[in-house]
Design a protein around this motif. Sequence first.
Motif, PDB file in Angstrom:
ATOM      1  N   TRP A 407      89.482  46.246  81.977  1.00 48.43           N
ATOM      2  CA  TRP A 407      88.856  44.941  81.824  1.00 48.43           C
ATOM      3  C   TRP A 407      87.932  44.569  82.980  1.00 48.43           C
ATOM      4  CZ3 TRP A 407      87.264  42.015  78.266  1.00 48.43           C
ATOM      5  CH2 TRP A 407      87.051  40.651  78.442  1.00 48.43           C
ATOM      6  N   GLU A 408      88.355  44.775  84.230  1.00 51.49           N
ATOM      7  CA  GLU A 408      87.530  44.352  85.365  1.00 51.49           C
ATOM      8  C   GLU A 408      86.268  45.198  85.522  1.00 51.49           C
ATOM      9  OE1 GLU A 408      88.982  45.447  89.401  1.00 51.49           O
ATOM     10  OE2 GLU A 408      90.786  46.144  88.340  1.00 51.49           O
ATOM     11  N   PHE A 409      86.162  46.276  84.738  1.00 46.23           N
ATOM     12  CA  PHE A 409      85.018  47.175  84.856  1.00 46.23           C
ATOM     13  C   PHE A 409      84.016  47.007  83.704  1.00 46.23           C
ATOM     14  CE2 PHE A 409      88.663  49.031  86.903  1.00 46.23           C
ATOM     15  CZ  PHE A 409      88.185  49.608  88.069  1.00 46.23           C
ATOM     16  N   MET A 410      84.285  46.136  82.751  1.00 47.56           N
ATOM     17  CA  MET A 410      83.587  46.191  81.467  1.00 47.56           C
ATOM     18  C   MET A 410      82.282  45.408  81.384  1.00 47.56           C
ATOM     19  SD  MET A 410      86.523  46.334  78.508  1.00 47.56           S
ATOM     20  CE  MET A 410      85.296  46.804  77.280  1.00 47.56           C
ATOM     21  N   GLN A 411      81.989  44.578  82.365  1.00 45.83           N
ATOM     22  CA  GLN A 411      80.777  43.766  82.249  1.00 45.83           C
ATOM     23  C   GLN A 411      79.516  44.584  81.968  1.00 45.83           C
ATOM     24  OE1 GLN A 411      80.295  40.681  85.154  1.00 45.83           O
ATOM     25  NE2 GLN A 411      78.169  40.310  84.649  1.00 45.83           N
ATOM     26  N   PRO A 412      79.327  45.765  82.560  1.00 48.55           N
ATOM     27  CA  PRO A 412      78.094  46.514  82.267  1.00 48.55           C
ATOM     28  C   PRO A 412      77.901  46.843  80.794  1.00 48.55           C
ATOM     29  CG  PRO A 412      79.112  47.372  84.253  1.00 48.55           C
ATOM     30  CD  PRO A 412      80.090  46.403  83.656  1.00 48.55           C
ATOM     31  N   ILE A 413      78.975  47.123  80.069  1.00 53.03           N
ATOM     32  CA  ILE A 413      78.755  47.459  78.659  1.00 53.03           C
ATOM     33  C   ILE A 413      78.404  46.219  77.852  1.00 53.03           C
ATOM     34  CG2 ILE A 413      81.125  47.286  77.753  1.00 53.03           C
ATOM     35  CD1 ILE A 413      80.417  49.985  76.254  1.00 53.03           C
ATOM     36  N   PHE A 414      78.864  45.056  78.301  1.00 49.28           N
ATOM     37  CA  PHE A 414      78.466  43.823  77.624  1.00 49.28           C
ATOM     38  C   PHE A 414      76.971  43.562  77.848  1.00 49.28           C
ATOM     39  CE2 PHE A 414      83.049  42.474  78.746  1.00 49.28           C
ATOM     40  CZ  PHE A 414      83.547  43.216  77.689  1.00 49.28           C
ATOM     41  N   THR A 415      76.511  43.776  79.071  1.00 50.43           N
ATOM     42  CA  THR A 415      75.072  43.648  79.360  1.00 50.43           C
ATOM     43  C   THR A 415      74.274  44.669  78.567  1.00 50.43           C
ATOM     44  OG1 THR A 415      75.543  42.863  81.598  1.00 50.43           O
ATOM     45  CG2 THR A 415      73.333  43.713  81.190  1.00 50.43           C
ATOM     46  N   TYR A 416      74.784  45.885  78.512  1.00 53.91           N
ATOM     47  CA  TYR A 416      74.111  46.955  77.768  1.00 53.91           C
ATOM     48  C   TYR A 416      73.945  46.575  76.305  1.00 53.91           C
ATOM     49  CZ  TYR A 416      73.574  51.613  75.633  1.00 53.91           C
ATOM     50  OH  TYR A 416      73.131  52.682  74.899  1.00 53.91           O
ATOM     51  N   LEU A 417      75.018  46.090  75.666  1.00 51.23           N
ATOM     52  CA  LEU A 417      74.945  45.737  74.250  1.00 51.23           C
ATOM     53  C   LEU A 417      74.016  44.548  74.023  1.00 51.23           C
ATOM     54  CD1 LEU A 417      78.662  46.199  73.151  1.00 51.23           C
ATOM     55  CD2 LEU A 417      76.727  47.701  72.651  1.00 51.23           C
ATOM     56  N   GLU A 418      74.027  43.595  74.921  1.00 42.70           N
ATOM     57  CA  GLU A 418      73.100  42.463  74.812  1.00 42.70           C
ATOM     58  C   GLU A 418      71.661  42.944  74.805  1.00 42.70           C
ATOM     59  OE1 GLU A 418      73.226  39.365  77.634  1.00 42.70           O
ATOM     60  OE2 GLU A 418      75.054  38.432  76.863  1.00 42.70           O
ATOM     61  N   ARG A 419      71.311  43.755  75.795  1.00 45.39           N
ATOM     62  CA  ARG A 419      69.906  44.159  75.960  1.00 45.39           C
ATOM     63  C   ARG A 419      69.471  45.136  74.873  1.00 45.39           C
ATOM     64  NH1 ARG A 419      69.452  44.208  82.649  1.00 45.39           N
ATOM     65  NH2 ARG A 419      68.863  41.986  82.732  1.00 45.39           N
TER      66      ARG A 419
END
Length: 843
Positions: A407-419
């Motif tokens: 969980w604490e590592f997942m922010q990049p994939i959320f940004t990736y999916l957004e962009r």
Amino acid sequence: MSSIKKAFLSPSNIFSPSFFWLWNEKLDFKTLKQQIDDMHAHGIRALCPHPFPKGFRPGSMPSAMEPDYLTPGFFDCIAKVMDYAKSLGMHVWLYDEGGWPSGGACGKIIAEDKERFSRRSLVLNEKGEVVEFRPDYHPEYAAPYPSVIEPGVTELFIRLTHEQYRKAIGSHFGKTTLMTFTDEPNMDACINGKRLCWCSDFAEEFEKRKGYDIRPFLKRLIQTKYPGESLQRIRIDYFDVRADLSLERYMLPIREWCHANGMLSSGHLDNENQPSGNTRSGYGHILRSLRAFDVPGIDVIWRQLFPGKEKIKYVQEGARDIEVNNFNPAFPKYASSAAHQNGGKYVLSESLAVYGNGTSPLEIKWVLDYQLARGVNLFVLSAYSMHVKGSNMGAPGMHFGPQHPYWEFMQPIFTYLERMGSMMAQGKPDIDIAVLYDVRSIWAGGKDAQKAIKLHHYIAERLLSSYCDFDYVDDNQLADAAITKDNRLRIGKMKYKAVVIPASKWLKAEAKSKLEHFSRQGGLVCYAPSDRSGWGEYLGELVRIEDNMATFAFCCGYPRPFPKNQLELEKELKKWSGEEYALLSTPANLRVTKRVTNTHSIYFFVNQEMYTVDTWLRFKEEAHVSYCDFETGQFIPLAESRQAFQWRFSPAGSALFLVGKPLSVHKRSVALPFTFNTKTILTIADNWTLQMRRKHYVGKESLVVEDTPDAPVMPTSLGDWRPMLGDEFSGSAFYRNCFRSQAAFDGWLDLGKVHNCAKVIFNGKQLPLKFFGPHIYPVHVRRGNNKLEIIVANSLLNATAPDHVQDYIEKHFPPESPYKKRLLAFSHDDQSSGLFGPVTIRR
């Protein structure tokens, strides 16, 4: 700021992935607010509250949700969540059911009038007579579900659910909440040789639409597994009416209500990944139903898509290829085709339910990229639960949120999916080929259906592996299509240069006539033979027509030496009769999709292999090429007009290229790690230490997360940490090292192999967070001593998979999860953990 630049740098919150937020606990707003804050702090800008009433599945998935579903207390919680989400700038999906499938209001439809609204089917009794069968409902096990094709059901469903939401949160419609989410609405299944789906007025509706009485044929329709041609015609008519009733009595009323209330309708159907679902599942006609959504979607569950599973396998039998597995390589395109033809910009996926806690970050990315490359751009992930305790510790298969070490590592994939999602909604899809979805052969049944399904999969795989993108169409659309002045076939908002028609004797006469006219006008119609022979000529024609990438030079199974430089590349190109190619590679499972705006072409490439693939790329446009770096938000110049360049796709890697006027002048001080221009300067192999940081485990009643600040610091070598931390350890640990350099320089830190996530602090500075590989970071190396600290996390599987843990959950927290057997099959995933390396610094 240009619209393309804004779409990449500042995507709308609608492109933020959200989670099915399972409301399976007391709805205390303090807890709800804390969980919203947790998701928001991790980069999530969208919510999808998913009510789990006590009455949903008490016999298999118990819940403690209260206040109860659709009560004033429930709507008070919904209103508070909406207001708070609005204050944070978040988008909220309006999920329209308590549990699933949508359409039953968690048993309240049946409670209103069981006799009138119950599901019904036709079967044969012991005397061989056609009789009506109705299921025995067991609300102590699961909420009773009605027949959505029964007159009046959907109107009551809307009144009990949608209208109550409108009264509670209508001020947010079209603003904080832009769309509803309807989940797997379905009719009763038709099982060949056993039963037919039915409703109270089916016979009357059938005769009104088809002009004859179906009742004399019902016995034969029920009992015949391999019908003759005359009965097949009646089967086709039956399924055609069934599909229309589903469309008219459920799908369209939901959409009409959404439009009347300033929202879009979205959702997905059941078992849409298999063409046989057009008879066995509850939608009737997949494309017809998906076009009734404003935002059509799919469901990717229990590893329908997964690395290594994505290739159709064949064996040779004489001159024929015989399929030996039944993987569907293109089912996300059912939804994207519907969206393209509707003129919609959004395509939805519910993803990762029942994927198992051992699914790695790279595997998660692979599954999501697979869909992005086939037109999906919105994701609702499964799941984030209000609580993970009791029997829920073993389900639903992947626990996103604080309970999972990821969980604490997942922010990049959320940004990736957004962009990536935002860019995959810009402009229009550049698709020139339509493929007939031969639903009539599937409806006909027997060997015709079997052949049609195999040919359906085969055509999709051959086109995609040849870099020919396409949309699916049905023969009603072909019959109604217009032929444009530039000899294209206009279907909805799309115009096609070519149509691929699988061999079928059931193509509508009106569609045949339109295709003949199209061919006479100069359009390309490719009739795919049932034995799949003669495809070379057809593919050649389609490749020449599909100009969104020009064509491919090295097709799968045609290896040539990889060009090492520009000169070798140009020599290779001359061998191909002067044609211009967009992609040159060693044989690889690469996929690409393209969109076109008024100013730019957007190419999205995906490497579907779990190994590195080296390529040369050159695009046909007379324009500059930039790489869109999702991590930094930069548009990095790569090549001048029509200039070839090398690109290295990492395992399950992807790349987004923008072709057109450069949007920025960013210059990189060191080489991109995806190119070939770096070499190893230092290898950090010795003097490592390891210290447990945090552990996740199954406690007496719930999943527990516990920090371990007093854990011992142990000398270690790179590799699997299980001999030191234990086979059942899930969590994170520190790797530390101090190394010397003879000189100061800028370079790239490469961690090599990591199982599974990593966070890096280099000389006291935290480097950009990465969820998936390659774990390569820009660094400034000091002369003398340099300090390196790496936090590595493994998956939750190590803690939840052991037999004694599963036995404990089953013994103390019955009932057993309905997904347990599937999840146990995934418990054999790789559980190796830690930093494997080699850890190097390159420049």
